[in-house]
Enzyme design. Structure first.
Site: not given
Ligand code: SF4
Length: 412
Positions: A137-138, A141, A150, A154, A157, A159, A318, A355, A362
């Site tokens: 995107r940038y 990088r 993971c 979370c 998350c 993603r 997000d 974001d 960002k």
């Molecule tokens: S935020 Fe998403 S990618 Fe990062 S540790 Fe938590 S579940 Fe995994």
């Protein structure tokens, strides 16, 4: 006056006591796993193998699950899997429905509700992906997604469409193609390995990737984004640190949201990484019920410095589908930043960012310290609300007269 009275009585003022208690380092302890051997408990693979992954296990360990949590945990594996390491589970206070650790990793039924402005890919990563698993995107990088797994998941998350593969995204990174794209794109000087969590790989597998990237002459800088030091500090072995130190300059961004996550185990793990010469930064997500409180955030950033970690970003949460119950207002985020800047060490102050929805990248969000400016003067305020005038330089030439303070009696 209250704090003076407390001090006169030889006690700490209430606010100081709270800040200090939030900053105490404690071990996560053994909890339900008191009969497990030290060798097993400290083995990261044992921790992964014994994660809590379904509602039955969760309820057995935590009979105080609320109806919202029970329903969320029952449905979780259709969207974003439930997984909590035994180590991290021990940080949950089962008696406190508002435990900040609980809100982060225990699914809730609210996750099934999607607001019209929420998205499955709020940062527009898929539309900036020239090769599967690579986000460019940038200009200079790339984000190199290495896995969809993971140590724990979370609930907010960004993603979650991808991680844990619970919603059928079918993520299959193709390392050869990802590395070939980087090799063929000389503008890429910075590669961020993320996912999922790259430190879930074995040392050998991770080194295979790092060594190939390091062999590309225009790749100057490597980064790893990981929450493993927080969910699974046992993974930060001396052997891993020895391997990583071969690939400098290598930075690591950890992800921690609340001071309770910074245990003695985490402090030791982060110390091993820092001793390997790896600069450490932290990314926090601003979350309702977790850290949307200036005092909590002040304790968090000060405690991070004690762990040799620079607070790097504070993210506005997000617009991920099903996260409304965890989002707090930008107004509150700005209030927290106001309470940090100038009130604590500059190194401890992260950059608050949004974001931009849909893939704008960002955007820094700051309280307004510039009150006005024109060709002759910039009017600014400091952290105490005092107002100052700074003469603007003409044609880049500094003016001779020193800046003068503008008296604003009502604000001083
Ligand atoms: S935020 Fe998403 S990618 Fe990062 S540790 Fe938590 S579940 Fe995994």
């Amino acid at each position: 006056m209250q704090s003076e009275t407390a001090a006169d009585n030889g006690e700490e003022p209430p606010a100081t006591r709270t800040l200090n208690s939030l900053k105490q380092f404690r071990s996560a302890g053994r909890g339900f796993w008191s009969d497990v051997s030290d060798a097993d408990w400290n083995d990261w693979r044992w921790q992964l193998k014994h994660r809590i992954t379904n509602v039955e296990q969760l309820q057995r360990l935590m009979p105080t699950l609320t109806p919202e949590e029970f329903a969320g945990a029952t449905l979780a594996n259709h969207k974003l899997a439930l997984a909590i390491t035994p180590y991290f589970f021990n940080l949950i206070d089962p008696a406190d429905e508002n435990c900040p650790i609980r809100w982060q990793v225990i699914p809730r039924v609210e996750e099934t509700q999607t607001a019209p402005w929420e998205m499955t890919d709020p940062c527009g990563e898929d539309s900036h992906s020239p090769v599967p698993g690579l986000v460019h995107r940038y200009p200079d990088r790339v984000l190199f997604l290495v896995t969809d797994r993971c140590a724990a998941y979370c609930r907010y998350c960004t993603r979650s469409r991808l991680v844990s593969n619970a919603s059928g995204y079918d993520f299959h990174p193709q390392f050869d193609k990802q590395i070939e794209y980087i090799r063929n794109t000389p503008s890429v000087r910075d590669v961020l390995l993320s996912g999922g969590d790259p430190l879930l790989f074995s040392d050998e597998r991770l080194e295979m990737l790092l060594s190939q990237l390091r062999a590309i002459p225009h790749v100057e800088f490597l980064r790893i984004g990981t929450r493993i030091p927080i969910f699974l500090p046992q993974r930060i072995t001396p052997q891993l640190c020895e391997m990583l130190r071969k690939y400098h300059p290598l930075f690591i961004s950890i992800h921690s949201n609340h001071p309770r996550e910074l245990t003695t185990e985490v402090r030791e793990a982060l110390g091993r990484l820092a001793d390997a010469g790896i600069p450490l930064g932290n990314q926090s997500v601003l979350l309702r019920h977790v850290n949307d409180d200036p005092l909590v955030m002040k304790a968090q950033v000060q405690k991070l410095l004690l762990c040799r970690v620079k607070p790097y970003y504070l993210y506005q949460c997000d617009l991920i589908s099903g996260s409304a119950h965890l989002r707090t207002s930008v107004r509150q985020g700005l209030e927290i930043m106001e309470q940090l800047r100038g009130h604590t060490t500059g190194y401890a102050v992260p950059q608050y960012v949004i974001d931009a929805p849909g893939g704008g990248g960002k955007v820094p969000i700051n309280p307004d310290y510039v009150m006005s400016r024109n060709g002759e003067e910039v009017v600014i305020r400091n952290y105490e609300g005092k107002i100052f005038g700074y003469p603007e330089a003409a044609d880049g030439t500094p003016l001779v007269a020193p800046p003068t303070e503008i008296e604003e009696p009502e604000l001083v």
